[in-house]
Scaffold this motif. Sequence first.
Motif, PDB file in Angstrom:
ATOM      1  N   VAL A   1      64.366 -15.087  87.244  1.00 49.04           N
ATOM      2  CA  VAL A   1      63.429 -15.258  88.354  1.00 49.04           C
ATOM      3  C   VAL A   1      63.597 -16.632  88.983  1.00 49.04           C
ATOM      4  O   VAL A   1      64.032 -17.574  88.341  1.00 49.04           O
ATOM      5  CB  VAL A   1      61.960 -15.085  87.878  1.00 49.04           C
TER       6      VAL A   1
ATOM      7  N   LEU B   1      57.518 -10.319  87.241  1.00 41.23           N
ATOM      8  CA  LEU B   1      57.614 -10.555  88.686  1.00 41.23           C
ATOM      9  C   LEU B   1      56.266 -10.368  89.376  1.00 41.23           C
ATOM     10  O   LEU B   1      55.889 -11.164  90.245  1.00 41.23           O
ATOM     11  CB  LEU B   1      58.665  -9.633  89.310  1.00 41.23           C
TER      12      LEU B   1
ATOM     13  N   TYR C   1      60.195 -13.770  94.218  1.00 41.30           N
ATOM     14  CA  TYR C   1      60.560 -14.414  92.956  1.00 41.30           C
ATOM     15  C   TYR C   1      61.796 -13.831  92.268  1.00 41.30           C
ATOM     16  O   TYR C   1      62.151 -14.270  91.181  1.00 41.30           O
ATOM     17  CB  TYR C   1      59.375 -14.371  91.980  1.00 41.30           C
ATOM     18  N   GLY C   2      62.445 -12.850  92.873  1.00 38.67           N
ATOM     19  CA  GLY C   2      63.652 -12.298  92.270  1.00 38.67           C
ATOM     20  C   GLY C   2      64.770 -13.320  92.222  1.00 38.67           C
ATOM     21  O   GLY C   2      64.722 -14.360  92.884  1.00 38.67           O
TER      22      GLY C   2
END
Length: 135
Positions: free
Chosen positions: A32, A66, A82-83
């Motif tokens: 992340v 996530l 947030y990936g």
Amino acid sequence: MKEITENLHITKVFVKDAGEIVPLIGGDFQIVSGECWEEVAFAALLALRSFERGTNHARTLGGELLLRLAGTLQIKDAIAKYGVKNGENYLVVFGHRNRAEEILAELDLEELSMTDCGAEKSKRFFEKAALVEVL
């Protein structure tokens, strides 16, 4: 690498090509993009707790992480925000330290120095991550 619990490890990594990494993410780890390790650790702890209690919204720990980071129930929005991205990210391993070291080697990820949030930022992140509890 920080050991948050015996079965939760977090380290900051440099990702050269997020597109190559995305298909490999899953199972016992997630990558992340977050501002600091405390933000990621708190969201990961909440994700674990939600699975223990049966209050999870996502099907996987990585997905729940996530959602907690983004403070939303929309996985698409959480991934967008947030990936994993090219550059600095956090590797979160839901398993033992040796598994974390295996993933670092398998994915050829460079470990970086961890970034601290500071008290005020941490408080803001904690409130956002906990928000998913009441949604």
